[in-house]
Enzyme design. Sequence first.
Site, short mmCIF file in Angstrom:
data_model
loop_
_atom_site.label_atom_id
_atom_site.label_comp_id
_atom_site.label_asym_id
_atom_site.label_seq_id
_atom_site.Cartn_x
_atom_site.Cartn_y
_atom_site.Cartn_z
N ASN A 22 -2.41 1.58 -8.04
CA ASN A 22 -3.77 1.76 -8.54
C ASN A 22 -4.78 1.02 -7.66
O ASN A 22 -4.48 -0.05 -7.13
CB ASN A 22 -3.88 1.22 -9.97
N THR A 51 2.95 4.41 -9.48
CA THR A 51 1.61 4.62 -8.93
C THR A 51 1.03 3.30 -8.46
O THR A 51 1.25 2.26 -9.07
CB THR A 51 0.65 5.26 -9.96
N GLU A 61 -5.15 6.30 -9.60
CA GLU A 61 -3.73 5.99 -9.49
C GLU A 61 -3.08 6.88 -8.43
O GLU A 61 -3.11 8.10 -8.56
CB GLU A 61 -3.03 6.23 -10.82
#
Length: 179
Positions: free
Chosen positions: A28, A26, A110
Amino acid sequence: DPYPLHMSGRVISGFGRGSKELGIPTANLPVDDTQTPWISSTPSGVYFGWASIRLPPSHPDSPPPPPPPSQNEATPTPTALPPTNGFTVYPMVMSIGYNPFYKNTVRSAEVHVLHKFHADFYGAEMRLLIAGYVRKELDYSGLEALIADINFDCVVARRSLARDGWAPRGVEVAVEIDG
Ligand code: FMN
């Protein structure tokens, strides 16, 4: 707030569990309610939409620079698409909230970009257009159940974004959306 919701910023690191524990990396973004007024009141959960990302030129997936203008051409060849300023558009699915499985104490945003990148892109500029909501954040009895739900979120996001009228206008999308 009405869709689409927008947020943007530079990609920061999370706790680093996305890639390592889940196999689902992910990217962020900082959660900052002065820059993103809707972020503190929006329901925690999973959302989908488009991520426009400008990778640094050194990144292995960075698009090639445009060719230099030809010297001996009287009329310049018109380009098919407007300049994108180095931004590339990808489908994405994301989580906003506290990750109840990990019991985070701060709210995070995220983004899982639905594209295989060959390297991390911390520091890259990312602009999000959030098109819709999928589900609430949930707690799970095990990692496998969390991973299974995130993989299904990816299917939901791809199918939603592939519908007529859900593509961003005037820009080319980097990947084929199927499913
Ligand atoms: N975490 C939860 O605890 N519950 C969820 O329901 C949940 N759903 C998610 C759905 C998507 C599409 C994504 C990308 C993440 C979701 N997460 C959820 C968050 C993951 O637990 C999180 O991305 C992971 O802990 C990695 O965090 P890190 O980048 O801070 O290491």
